[in-house]
Scaffold this motif. Structure first.
Motif, PDB file in Angstrom:
ATOM      1  N   UNK A  57       0.827  -1.202   0.000  1.00 23.55           N
ATOM      2  CA  UNK A  57       0.000   0.000   0.000  1.00 23.55           C
ATOM      3  C   UNK A  57       0.863   1.254   0.000  1.00 23.55           C
ATOM      4  N   UNK A  58       0.287   2.349  -0.490  1.00 29.84           N
ATOM      5  CA  UNK A  58       1.034   3.606  -0.550  1.00 29.84           C
ATOM      6  C   UNK A  58       1.154   4.280   0.799  1.00 29.84           C
ATOM      7  N   UNK A  59       0.292   3.898   1.744  1.00 28.82           N
ATOM      8  CA  UNK A  59       0.358   4.449   3.101  1.00 28.82           C
ATOM      9  C   UNK A  59      -0.196   3.415   4.070  1.00 28.82           C
ATOM     10  N   UNK A  60       0.103   3.621   5.341  1.00 24.05           N
ATOM     11  CA  UNK A  60      -0.338   2.656   6.351  1.00 24.05           C
ATOM     12  C   UNK A  60      -1.857   2.707   6.487  1.00 24.05           C
ATOM     13  N   UNK A  61      -2.522   1.544   6.574  1.00 28.14           N
ATOM     14  CA  UNK A  61      -3.976   1.539   6.752  1.00 28.14           C
ATOM     15  C   UNK A  61      -4.464   2.368   7.933  1.00 28.14           C
ATOM     16  N   UNK A  62      -3.615   2.518   8.955  1.00 27.16           N
ATOM     17  CA  UNK A  62      -4.014   3.286  10.136  1.00 27.16           C
ATOM     18  C   UNK A  62      -4.315   4.743   9.800  1.00 27.16           C
ATOM     19  N   UNK A  63      -3.758   5.246   8.690  1.00 24.73           N
ATOM     20  CA  UNK A  63      -4.043   6.624   8.278  1.00 24.73           C
ATOM     21  C   UNK A  63      -5.529   6.786   7.986  1.00 24.73           C
TER      22      UNK A  63
END
Length: 318
Positions: A57-63
Motif C-alpha cells: 500500500x502507498x500508506x499505512x492503513x491506520x491513516x
C-alpha cells in the motif's frame, strides 16, 4: 522490476497478463521477516515458472482508520521500498492507494478484485496478515474466499533472540539509539533520505563543516545523539560523523536538525538528494558550557568515528 500504482477501482487493462505468485503485506522497512515471506514467494514462483508479484500500500492503513494520534513515521519511503523490493527479486510491484473506498471493500470483494484480479495462482502472506477485521479476514479465511481459484501459503513469524522480527520492534530500537541491533533485524543498515540545505554555518565556524539534511517527511529518525554514519552523494558513499539534535549549546528551543560532517571531504553539495546510513550510536547529545568544550568533544567524536570504520574494515577483511 515493474511498479504498477493502482487506485480503487482500477482498470483491468492496468494488470499485466500472465499468472503470478502474489505476496501480500505492507512491508514497512522490508526487514528480515518480510524478506523471508518474499523469498518464500520467489522460491514458489521459480518452481512453477511464474512471475513474482508483491502487493503493498502507498500508506499505512491506520491513516484511513485513524488508529494513530500522531503522524506515522515510516522505516522506508515508497522509493526506498521499491529499491528494496527490486533487490529481493520482485518482478511486479503493485502499490495500491489505501483510501476509504478501498478500505470499504468486503473480504470477498478484496479477494476477487485484488487477488484473483491480479492473476494470482498462489498467494503468500505472513501469519498475521489481514485484509479487514481479523475475525473474518485473516489468512486463515483466505481459502474460504478463494473458492479453489488459488492456493494459500502462510509463512510463520521470524524470531530473533526469542522475539518476533517486526517493524514495531525495529522502530523501538531506533528510537533507543540501538541502530546496530536494528540493522541486524533489518538485514541492512538503517537509512534516511533527504536533501542538503543551508544551515546557520555554525559547524564551519567551529572547524567541523556539516551538510544540513532536510529529512524526507514521515521518515523515522533515530534517537537524538551523535553517530558514526555514511552519506550517499551522487551514488557514492562517504564516511561521516552525524548529529541529530537541537544544538542546545547555542540556546534553548532550537529546531531539530540533522547535520553530517563528512570525513576528508570539502565540496559544496547544496540541493543534492542524499541518504544517511546510521551505522553506530556514539554518544548522547549534551549542552556544553562553551564552544571550546564542544570543539574538544567533536574532535573526540571524529576520532571515534574513524576508529569505528577502521574496526569495520578490519572485521570485513578477516
Amino acid at each position: 522490476m515493474k511498479t504498477i500504482k493502482l487506485r480503487h477501482p482500477y482498470q483491468p487493462q492496468q494488470i499485466p497478463a500472465g499468472d503470478v505468485v502474489l505476496v501480500l503485506g505492507f512491508f514497512d522497512g522490508v526487514h528480515r521477516g518480510h524478506q523471508q515471506v518474499i523469498a518464500t514467494g520467489k522460491k514458489i514462483a521459480a518452481e512453477r515458472g511464474l512471475q513474482l508479484a508483491v502487493m503493498t500500500f502507498n500508506q499505512h492503513p491506520a491513516v484511513v482508520f485513524q488508529k494513530f494520534t500522531q503522524p506515522i513515521q515510516y522505516l522506508s519511503t515508497l522509493n526506498e521500498k521499491e529499491m528494496l523490493m527490486e533487490k529481493c527479486g520482485v518482478d511486479l510491484l503493485y502499490e495500491v492507494a489505501f483510501t476509504s473506498s478501498f478500505a470499504g471493500l468486503s473480504p470477498q470483494a478484496f479477494v476477487d478484485q485484488y487477488i484473483v484480479g491480479l492473476h494470482a495462482q498462489v498467494v503468500v502472506a505472513g501469519f498475521d496478515y489481514t485484509y479487514g477485521k481479523k475475525a473474518v479476514a485473516s489468512v486463515a479465511q483466505l481459502p474460504e474466499y478463494a473458492h479453489d481459484r488459488f492456493e494459500t501459503v502462510v509463512v510463520d513469524k521470524l524470531e530473533d533472540q526469542g522475539e518476533k522480527v517486526s517493524s514495531t520492534r525495529i522502530r523501538q530500537l531506533l528510537l533507543a539509539g540501538k541502530v546496530e541491533t536494528a540493522a541486524e533485524l533489518l538485514g541492512y543498515v538503517y537509512q534516511t533520505p533527504g536533501v542538503v540545505i543551508h544551515g546557520d554555518a555554525r559547524g564551519r565556524e567551529l572547524g567541523f563543516p556539516t551538510a544540513n539534511i532536510q529529512v524526507a517527511p514521515h521518515v523515522l529518525l533515530p534517537k537524538e545523539g551523535v553517530y558514526a554514519c555514511e552519506l550517499q552523494v551522487g551514488g557514492k558513499w562517504y564516511q561521516a560523523m552525524g548529529s541529530i539534535g537541537h544544538n542546545d549549546t547555542f540556546g534553548p528551543n532550537r529546531e531539530l536538525t540533522v547535520e553530517i560532517n563528512i570525513l576528508d571531504f570539502d565540496e559544496a553539495i547544496y540541493g543534492e538528494e542524499v541518504a544517511v546510513s546510521w551505522n553506530a550510536f556514539l554518544r548522547e547529545q549534551v549542552a556544553f558550557d562553551s564552544a571550546d568544550a564542544l570543539i574538544t568533544q567533536l574532535k573526540a567524536d571524529k576520532q571515534a568515528t574513524r576508529e569505528y570504520f577502521e574496526r569495520k574494515i578490519n572485521f570485513s577483511a578477516d
